[in-house]
Design an enzyme around this catalytic site. Structure first.
Site, PDB file in Angstrom:
ATOM      1  CG  PHE B 133      21.040  50.147  70.166  1.00 39.28           C
ATOM      2  CD1 PHE B 133      20.231  50.848  69.305  1.00 39.28           C
ATOM      3  CD2 PHE B 133      21.757  49.084  69.530  1.00 39.28           C
ATOM      4  CE1 PHE B 133      19.355  50.258  69.014  1.00 39.28           C
ATOM      5  CE2 PHE B 133      21.055  48.328  68.798  1.00 39.28           C
ATOM      6  CZ  PHE B 133      20.079  48.916  68.330  1.00 39.28           C
ATOM      7  CG  ASP B 205      28.194  50.334  69.013  1.00 43.57           C
ATOM      8  OD1 ASP B 205      28.539  51.026  67.545  1.00 43.57           O
ATOM      9  OD2 ASP B 205      26.986  50.018  69.468  1.00 43.57           O
ATOM     10  CE1 TYR B 230      22.666  47.067  60.850  1.00 40.41           C
ATOM     11  CE2 TYR B 230      23.764  45.625  61.399  1.00 40.41           C
ATOM     12  CZ  TYR B 230      23.339  46.329  61.030  1.00 40.41           C
ATOM     13  OH  TYR B 230      22.858  46.165  63.086  1.00 40.41           O
ATOM     14  CE  LYS B 231      22.943  51.180  62.903  1.00 38.39           C
ATOM     15  NZ  LYS B 231      20.999  51.373  62.489  1.00 38.39           N
ATOM     16  NE  ARG B 379      16.004  56.088  63.270  1.00 40.04           N
ATOM     17  CZ  ARG B 379      17.606  55.023  63.523  1.00 40.04           C
ATOM     18  NH1 ARG B 379      18.667  55.119  64.325  1.00 40.04           N
ATOM     19  NH2 ARG B 379      17.176  53.797  63.013  1.00 40.04           N
TER      20      ARG B 379
END
Lengths: 420, 420
Positions: B133, B205, B230-231, B379
């Site tokens: 990322f 990560d 938050y995912k 996605r």
């Protein structure tokens, strides 16, 4: 001008003449509480409460990921930043709301060092004051250890020695406008002028100034500034902080915390960091939306409010408080550590008192919220948007009563367990 | 095992046999929405909603500054950290909730470098993958520019080259367990073992792993980790992130962002930074309480949930999705870029498709929320706590319909304006 012989009716009369009195309605005022700690955590506004509710229930709960565009979450840090900018004398595009003061200070420090390097200056000294807020000093110490003293070296001086220390081997002057203990306000305009004469860059911490008095960053030509939103800006506990960088530095400054939100094209997910133009490059990671909308809501409490009126009322509230304390014969026992001159004061008064901790606790028990700062200070914060003259009068009656009954000496207060 | 000939009734039957089906009740499910974007922003839980409401209205609004002690705000980062720790295989005292992934990554990177220095290792190379990322790479680049390449140098390799790159001149291996685009899951246990053979420290990560599958940081002997809430942890937009440091490094590691909350004695306001023992030293400034209580509330959705069941259902949901897409004759047009083997997959499937952006927008219009990633990927995230098999079945019907009616080619979708 001294307040003298103010009784309850006279205090109420001051409220009736107060041009800011109506602003109090914008706040949630807890029953039975006189809150003199807005310099630590500001009151909740109705607007912040509604805004958080709306954001959680509708924007997050129903609209979910589409809210980044549909409800402009993506612009929140700059939008809130610009609104804060209006309160600290910064034209648009120079303030962004994000992270904590501590983290933002690291960005500002590195950015300032990078500007000096771009100017060909090989200076490494960072001057600050011995009684600056400790976290500010810790951040410089962290950078000093990371970069080596040859690249960043903290030097601490007394406030009164600042002027003589601004010599041409100094890279950065980092000061807090209003001292968190004494409430002393530094002459930022003058210090900045002196610093610039020697090509020193100025970073100012506005934690105890923003929202409490007029601040004129552009006019004073301050280079970088940071501040928090949970004190006089009423953004909520630990709410995101802000950082200011003067536009003249935007093209040259570099900050090390390069998150994707500060990228020129965040949605291209390119592997190479290219800073966004302007203040946006000070963004790092995704901002805490739920906390930041509270700040945005809270800032509406300043709509149509003139900060000159805020400052004026702040000084009056403090003067009334101290004069009533004096009339009650308590200013020998409680030693005011604020500067004599009002122009040199922030929006609080602190008193040295052997039993400051006990007094603080006994007052809290009676609904007067002040705070204790080690080793022996009690701080009273004055927040003109919601504090009334009548509350000041009541608070002093209660202080007098606590001391008369020696409640502050209660054995329960022997163990110190301070709140922030 | 392939799903074949699953009709609506059969999909509903899968739901009736699902051991996690009851967990869906813990979430606010928007009407008319099939949400396949929990890998970007997780759904709101009833618990988070109530917790935020309670914190704003009562704790902030009424109890104000006293809440730091009265409602244990002061312990929130460690308390939430420990709860996250349970989901990522970390014993207590090794995880703290704070800041963003980006900022936490900088702390972890510097901490890892400091551990290497303490060991007498003079290495400066940080290995990562070319399709990590971007923000993770930017943070290393930021550090590289700050410290000089002689002290920190980023080297990017393909995922498949990782093993051969772990030579004894490398200081840090920094990888994301699940790739944000392809969904490929790296074998962290094996990579860590190989890295440690050459005294390389490992930073992972967990943005797309935490809450989506069992993670075993202690068992795998990972050195440092970061992740967002938050995912799959459903903490809310931009909610505070977390950072893990293995206990064996606590005494030697140093991180540069030294805020007062990470001080051994924060309320003494001493001028010299003395790190708190343990993971608390990773705290910098005051944390955003309003956002962090949402995380704490949201984590209760994992109460009595076995992450093995979560992983099992995640793989089943993805398999069902892909098999239905295949049965609909769409897997030629939509090219799955996930690894063939399920063990190598995260909790999402991404497809390369010329008109991915248009498809994504047309689906959103019909209530199926997926997301687009440049240049041409769509996605679909699978979140076992609240996604049903029936929703997967419905989603594929809608995809089929969009493509049959060519809605994805609508001129309205020509202009790309991606959401996060």
């Amino acid at each position: 001008m001294r307040y003298s012989m103010i009784n309850e009716a006279a205090a109420r009369k001051l409220d009736s003449e107060d041009v800011l009195a109506h602003v109090r309605e914008r706040f949630v005022i807890p029953d039975g509480t006189i809150y003199l700690d807005g310099n630590s955590l500001g009151l909740l506004t109705h607007a912040a409460q509604e805004r958080v509710q709306q954001t959680v229930t509708q924007e997050w709960g129903q609209d979910l990921i589409t809210s980044w565009n549909a409800h402009q979450w993506i612009d929140l840090p700059l939008r809130v930043g610009d609104r804060i900018g209006q309160l600290i004398g910064a034209a648009t595009g120079q303030v962004v709301c994000c992270d904590s003061i501590s983290v933002n200070l690291t960005k500002a420090l590195v950015a300032a060092l990078s500007v000096q390097t771009a100017r060909g200056q090989r200076r490494h000294k960072v001057i600050s004051t011995v009684d600056n807020f400790p976290t500010d000093l810790y951040m410089v110490q962290g950078l000093q250890d990371l970069l080596g003293k040859g690249n960043c070296e903290l030097q601490l001086v007394e406030e009164k020695e600042l002027n003589s220390t601004l010599t041409d081997d100094v890279s950065i002057l980092m000061v807090t406008e209003v001292n968190f203990r004494t409430g002393r306000r530094l002459p930022i305009a003058e210090l900045t002028r002196l610093a610039h004469e020697n090509n020193i860059l100025v970073i100012v911490d506005l934690a105890h100034s923003a929202g409490a008095m007029p601040v004129c960053l552009d006019e004073w030509q301050v280079d970088f500034a940071v501040g928090c939103t949970y004190k006089y800006l009423n953004g909520g506990p630990g709410a995101p902080a802000f950082v200011y960088a003067a536009e003249r530095h935007h093209a040259t400054m570099q900050q090390p915390l390069r998150g994707w939100m500060g990228h020129a094209k965040p949605f291209e997910f390119s592997n190479d960091y290219q800073p966004a133009a302007g203040i946006r490059q000070f963004l790092a990671g995704t901002p805490p939306v739920t906390a930041m909308v509270a700040v945005e809501g809270a800032l509406t409490a300043f709509d149509h409010v003139d900060l000159k009126d805020v400052r004026d009322k702040s000084l009056r509230l403090a003067r009334l408080f101290h004069d009533l304390l004096h009339d009650a014969g308590l200013t020998q026992m409680l030693q005011c550590i604020a500067p004599e001159q009002e122009a040199q004061r922030g929006s609080q008064l602190a008193y040295a008192f052997e039993h400051a901790y006990g007094l603080c606790q006994a007052l809290i028990e009676r609904g007067v919220i002040a705070d204790f700062r080690a080793p022996n200070y009690i701080r009273f914060g004055f927040t003109p948007l919601y504090t009334s003259y009548h509350e000041i009068w009541l608070a002093v009656q209660i202080i007098r009563d606590v001391i008369a009954t020696e409640d502050h000496l209660d054995p329960r207060w022997q163990q110190r367990n301070a709140v922030t």
